[in-house]
Design an enzyme around this catalytic site. Structure first.
Site, mmCIF file in Angstrom:
data_model
loop_
_atom_site.group_PDB
_atom_site.id
_atom_site.type_symbol
_atom_site.label_atom_id
_atom_site.label_comp_id
_atom_site.label_asym_id
_atom_site.label_seq_id
_atom_site.Cartn_x
_atom_site.Cartn_y
_atom_site.Cartn_z
ATOM 1 N N LYS A 259 0.811 -1.093 0.085
ATOM 2 C CA LYS A 259 0.124 -0.042 -0.039
ATOM 3 C C LYS A 259 0.832 1.128 -0.134
ATOM 4 O O LYS A 259 1.836 1.415 0.892
ATOM 5 C CB LYS A 259 -0.880 -0.106 1.195
ATOM 6 C CG LYS A 259 -1.695 1.374 1.342
ATOM 7 C CD LYS A 259 -2.745 1.285 2.566
ATOM 8 C CE LYS A 259 -3.523 2.770 2.840
ATOM 9 N NZ LYS A 259 -4.395 2.547 3.880
ATOM 10 N N ASP A 264 -2.596 10.136 3.757
ATOM 11 C CA ASP A 264 -3.810 9.572 3.980
ATOM 12 C C ASP A 264 -4.754 10.841 4.821
ATOM 13 O O ASP A 264 -4.652 10.617 5.942
ATOM 14 C CB ASP A 264 -3.988 8.334 4.452
ATOM 15 C CG ASP A 264 -5.283 7.857 4.685
ATOM 16 O OD1 ASP A 264 -6.510 8.916 4.160
ATOM 17 O OD2 ASP A 264 -5.568 6.939 5.240
ATOM 18 N N LYS A 271 -10.126 13.002 7.988
ATOM 19 C CA LYS A 271 -9.598 12.428 9.489
ATOM 20 C C LYS A 271 -9.909 13.694 10.230
ATOM 21 O O LYS A 271 -9.120 14.951 10.190
ATOM 22 C CB LYS A 271 -8.198 11.883 9.462
ATOM 23 C CG LYS A 271 -8.319 10.606 8.914
ATOM 24 C CD LYS A 271 -6.702 10.114 8.996
ATOM 25 C CE LYS A 271 -6.523 8.683 8.167
ATOM 26 N NZ LYS A 271 -7.368 7.490 8.586
ATOM 27 N N ASP A 283 1.454 5.826 5.948
ATOM 28 C CA ASP A 283 0.510 5.219 5.172
ATOM 29 C C ASP A 283 1.308 4.330 3.878
ATOM 30 O O ASP A 283 0.364 3.798 2.945
ATOM 31 C CB ASP A 283 -0.647 5.876 4.834
ATOM 32 C CG ASP A 283 -1.978 5.035 5.028
ATOM 33 O OD1 ASP A 283 -1.959 3.878 5.432
ATOM 34 O OD2 ASP A 283 -3.015 5.492 4.537
ATOM 35 N N ASP A 342 -12.301 7.231 3.585
ATOM 36 C CA ASP A 342 -11.060 7.089 4.385
ATOM 37 C C ASP A 342 -10.537 5.430 4.189
ATOM 38 O O ASP A 342 -9.398 4.958 4.743
ATOM 39 C CB ASP A 342 -11.316 7.360 5.947
ATOM 40 C CG ASP A 342 -9.789 7.691 6.533
ATOM 41 O OD1 ASP A 342 -8.982 7.455 6.061
ATOM 42 O OD2 ASP A 342 -9.932 7.762 7.773
ATOM 43 N N GLU A 344 -9.607 4.072 2.093
ATOM 44 C CA GLU A 344 -8.893 4.202 0.506
ATOM 45 C C GLU A 344 -7.751 3.110 0.126
ATOM 46 O O GLU A 344 -7.564 2.778 -0.934
ATOM 47 C CB GLU A 344 -8.318 5.483 0.445
ATOM 48 C CG GLU A 344 -6.889 5.905 0.770
ATOM 49 C CD GLU A 344 -6.811 5.322 2.406
ATOM 50 O OE1 GLU A 344 -7.717 5.728 3.045
ATOM 51 O OE2 GLU A 344 -5.515 5.280 2.795
ATOM 52 N N ARG A 346 -7.692 -0.090 0.494
ATOM 53 C CA ARG A 346 -8.355 -1.348 -0.142
ATOM 54 C C ARG A 346 -8.612 -0.826 -1.679
ATOM 55 O O ARG A 346 -8.420 -2.054 -2.297
ATOM 56 C CB ARG A 346 -9.320 -1.863 0.897
ATOM 57 C CG ARG A 346 -10.523 -0.962 0.806
ATOM 58 C CD ARG A 346 -11.555 -1.307 1.892
ATOM 59 N NE ARG A 346 -11.048 -0.777 3.363
ATOM 60 C CZ ARG A 346 -11.636 -1.121 4.426
ATOM 61 N NH1 ARG A 346 -12.704 -1.764 4.510
ATOM 62 N NH2 ARG A 346 -10.987 -0.919 5.731
HETATM 63 N N1 BES Z 1 -4.157 4.421 6.707
HETATM 64 C C1 BES Z 1 -5.329 3.889 7.477
HETATM 65 C C2 BES Z 1 -5.318 3.043 8.748
HETATM 66 C C3 BES Z 1 -4.295 3.259 9.650
HETATM 67 C C4 BES Z 1 -4.840 3.892 10.824
HETATM 68 C C5 BES Z 1 -2.813 3.094 9.484
HETATM 69 C C6 BES Z 1 -3.993 4.417 11.915
HETATM 70 C C7 BES Z 1 -2.098 3.433 10.687
HETATM 71 C C8 BES Z 1 -2.701 3.981 11.760
HETATM 72 C C9 BES Z 1 -6.621 3.663 6.839
HETATM 73 O O1 BES Z 1 -6.599 4.134 5.317
HETATM 74 C C10 BES Z 1 -7.946 4.017 7.252
HETATM 75 O O2 BES Z 1 -7.976 5.302 7.375
HETATM 76 N N2 BES Z 1 -8.538 3.097 7.722
HETATM 77 C C11 BES Z 1 -9.919 3.506 8.210
HETATM 78 C C12 BES Z 1 -10.829 2.327 7.895
HETATM 79 C C13 BES Z 1 -12.261 2.564 8.209
HETATM 80 C C14 BES Z 1 -12.749 4.043 7.520
HETATM 81 C C15 BES Z 1 -13.184 1.486 7.589
HETATM 82 C C16 BES Z 1 -9.768 3.242 9.977
HETATM 83 O O3 BES Z 1 -9.107 2.267 10.291
HETATM 84 O O4 BES Z 1 -10.148 3.891 10.516
HETATM 85 ZN ZN ZN Z 2 -4.902 4.881 4.657
HETATM 86 MN MN MN Z 3 -7.797 5.989 5.320
#
Ligand code: BES
Ligand code: ZN
Ligand code: MN
Length: 491
Positions: A259, A264, A271, A283, A342, A344, A346
């Site tokens: 990834k 992000d 966020k 990220d 968010d 993104e 996947r």
């Molecule tokens: N990059 C984040 C996941 C992440 C969070 C990595 C904290 C490292 C530390 C990912 O893109 C994300 O935002 N995931 C969301 C998914 C949700 C919207 C279903 C999450 O984990 O809140």
């Molecule tokens: Zn992310």
């Molecule tokens: Mn995200």
């Protein structure tokens, strides 16, 4: 750092600082260690007693030796009990020894450590890895260097005569880990999708790998609507990176996919402050691990063809941003209702997996800082492993065991895919809060056909706020050593 595989034992060696690695069972001192104690007039035993040193993992003690001694300082480092001793205790012990010598301002360190499992090669490699990674500190973005950090300049591995190749192997792997660390810790205004592509180009040029960079128009032609949906708000162009190491007559063909979100923001589902948005440079930790592994593999030259892939992009907000509610079509024709911008990672991985699946490889793994839910489940130190393929899961777990990177198998509970059902499209990109790392893995699975596949969520261990073992505070380079181990094991 110069490493020397020395034929000298701790009784013969001369230099600034001698550090002895001691198991709990090495006390009371016997054999060579007792001879060493005699040689220094009983000071080793006194040090151990006065500091109540018991050989516990991570414990240390150090003393100055007399003016007539060939060694200025002598230290002990605890390795824990012998039944829990493995390569990882040696890496950590070597890290502690190197830090101790650094602090004691000793330019030349002699390390006298026990051999694990009658295997001096793996032992020497683990010691060199631990010390190298512990001493690596990223000062690129500081205007004044902390000068004391440069004290230590050579490490002699005592009683490891002839182990130069093991040291070279360690240095090659650590080169890859350090590249990954530097890519992750650099800020998002420096490491952009273009910078990731340039890094791939540098590896290709330096080590003779093939490189293909797909620009936005190329990705459009391939129908990568999910990936491009994520990339469309940013002023920075996306770069789809495909780096290939292709030896003649390879025994296996593999693909590793990272990834590569260089930042992000969350997109229009921005966020909020307090959610760690300012850390979202991490990220691209998956892409960094993939490029780090590429750099190491290109030099180690195993008999395996490896494709290193990342759909690099930045998740931003603008008038061009994808909207919550938009429906995207991935490269395999599947449609996705974006109920959260968010989620993104996947979306970018979906198109990268479709691309990799067409390469005809024997197995593919993706590494991604994919979900906060994974950190809730496993904490900051452990990555999650998802795979419908038993054999692949086992070979990855075995590689992680050897590399000392913590990895825990998680279930791919098909029933949870119900949470991703969409009224209007083939699926949504986000399910309910509960089991968030599992639904993310189930989403990815929709973009894999027959190829054995595994997904590693490294959102936790990609970064550490405090120094621990051979990790300095900051990016850890998680995944590189495991990938190199796994690829070499497929040899
Ligand atoms: N990059 C984040 C996941 C992440 C969070 C990595 C904290 C490292 C530390 C990912 O893109 C994300 O935002 N995931 C969301 C998914 C949700 C919207 C279903 C999450 O984990 O809140
Ligand atoms: Zn992310
Ligand atoms: Mn995200």
């Amino acid at each position: 750092m110069d490493f020397i595989a020395s034929g000298k034992s701790c009784l013969e060696w001369q230099g600034d600082c001698l550090v002895v690695g001691l198991l709990e069972e090495s006390l009371p001192l016997t054999g060579v260690l007792s001879d060493l104690n005699d040689q220094v007039g009983g000071l080793l035993q006194m040090l151990i007693e006065e500091e109540a040193f018991k050989g516990k993992a991570g414990s240390t003690a150090v003393t100055r030796l007399g003016p007539d001694s060939d060694i200025k300082k002598m230290g002990v480092v605890g390795l824990g009990s012998s039944d829990s001793m493995g390569l990882e205790s040696l890496r950590k012990g070597a890290a502690t020894a190197a830090r101790l010598a650094q602090k004691a301002k000793c330019p030349v360190l002699g390390m006298s450590f026990p051999v694990w499992n009658n295997n001096p090669t793996l032992t020497a490699q683990a010691l060199a890895e631990g010390a190298t990674l512990a001493l690596n500190q990223d000062n690129r973005f500081k205007s004044e260097l902390e000068t004391e950090k440069t004290a230590l300049s050579a490490i002699h591995l005592l009683s490891f005569e002839g182990q130069e190749p093991a040291i070279t192997a360690a240095q090659t792997v650590c080169d890859g880990v350090i590249l990954a660390r530097e890519l992750v810790s650099a800020p998002p205004n420096v490491v952009t999708p273009e910078k990731l592509a340039d890094t791939a180009a540098e590896i290709a040029r330096d080590h003779g790998l093939q490189l293909e960079i797909l620009e936005r128009a190329d990705c459009e032609a391939l129908g990568m609507g999910a990936y491009l949906g994520v990339a469309q708000a940013s002023d920075l162009p996306p770069k789809f990176i495909h780096l290939t190491y292709a030896p003649e007559n390879p025994k296996r063909k593999l693909a590793i996919i990272g990834k590569g979100l260089t930042f992000d923001s969350g997109g229009l589902n921005l966020k909020p402050s307090g959610s760690g948005i300012e850390m979202m440079k991490i990220d691209m930790g998956g892409a960094a691990a993939v490029l780090g592994a590429a750099k190491a593999i290109a030099q180690l030259k195993p008999d395996v063809e490896v494709h290193f892939i990342s759909a690099a992009a930045e998740n931003m907000v603008s008038g061009h941003a994808m909207r919550p509610g938009d429906i995207l079509t991935a490269g395999n024709g599947k449609t996705i209702e974006v109920n959260n911008t968010d989620a993104e990672g996947r979306l970018t991985l979906a198109d990268a997996l479709v691309f990799a699946d067409k390469l005809g490889v024997d197995a593919m793994i993706d590494l991604a800082t994919l979900t906060g839910a994974c950190i809730v489940a496993l904490g900051d130190d452990i990555a999650a492993l998802f795979s419908p393929n038993e054999q692949l899961a086992q070979s990855l777990s075995a590689a992680a065991d050897l590399s000392g990177e913590k990895l825990w198998r998680m279930p791919m509970e098909e029933k949870y895919f119900e949470g991703l059902k969409s009224v209007v499209a083939d699926m949504k990109n986000t399910g309910p809060r509960a089991g968030g790392s599992i639904t993310a893995a189930l989403f990815l699975k929709q973009f894999v056909k027959e190829t054995p596949w595994a997904h590693i969520d490294l959102a936790g261990p990609v970064w550490t706020d405090k120094e621990e073992g051979y990790n300095s505070a900051g990016a850890t380079g998680y995944g590189v050593r495991m990938l190199v181990q796994w690829i070499q094991g497929e040899n």
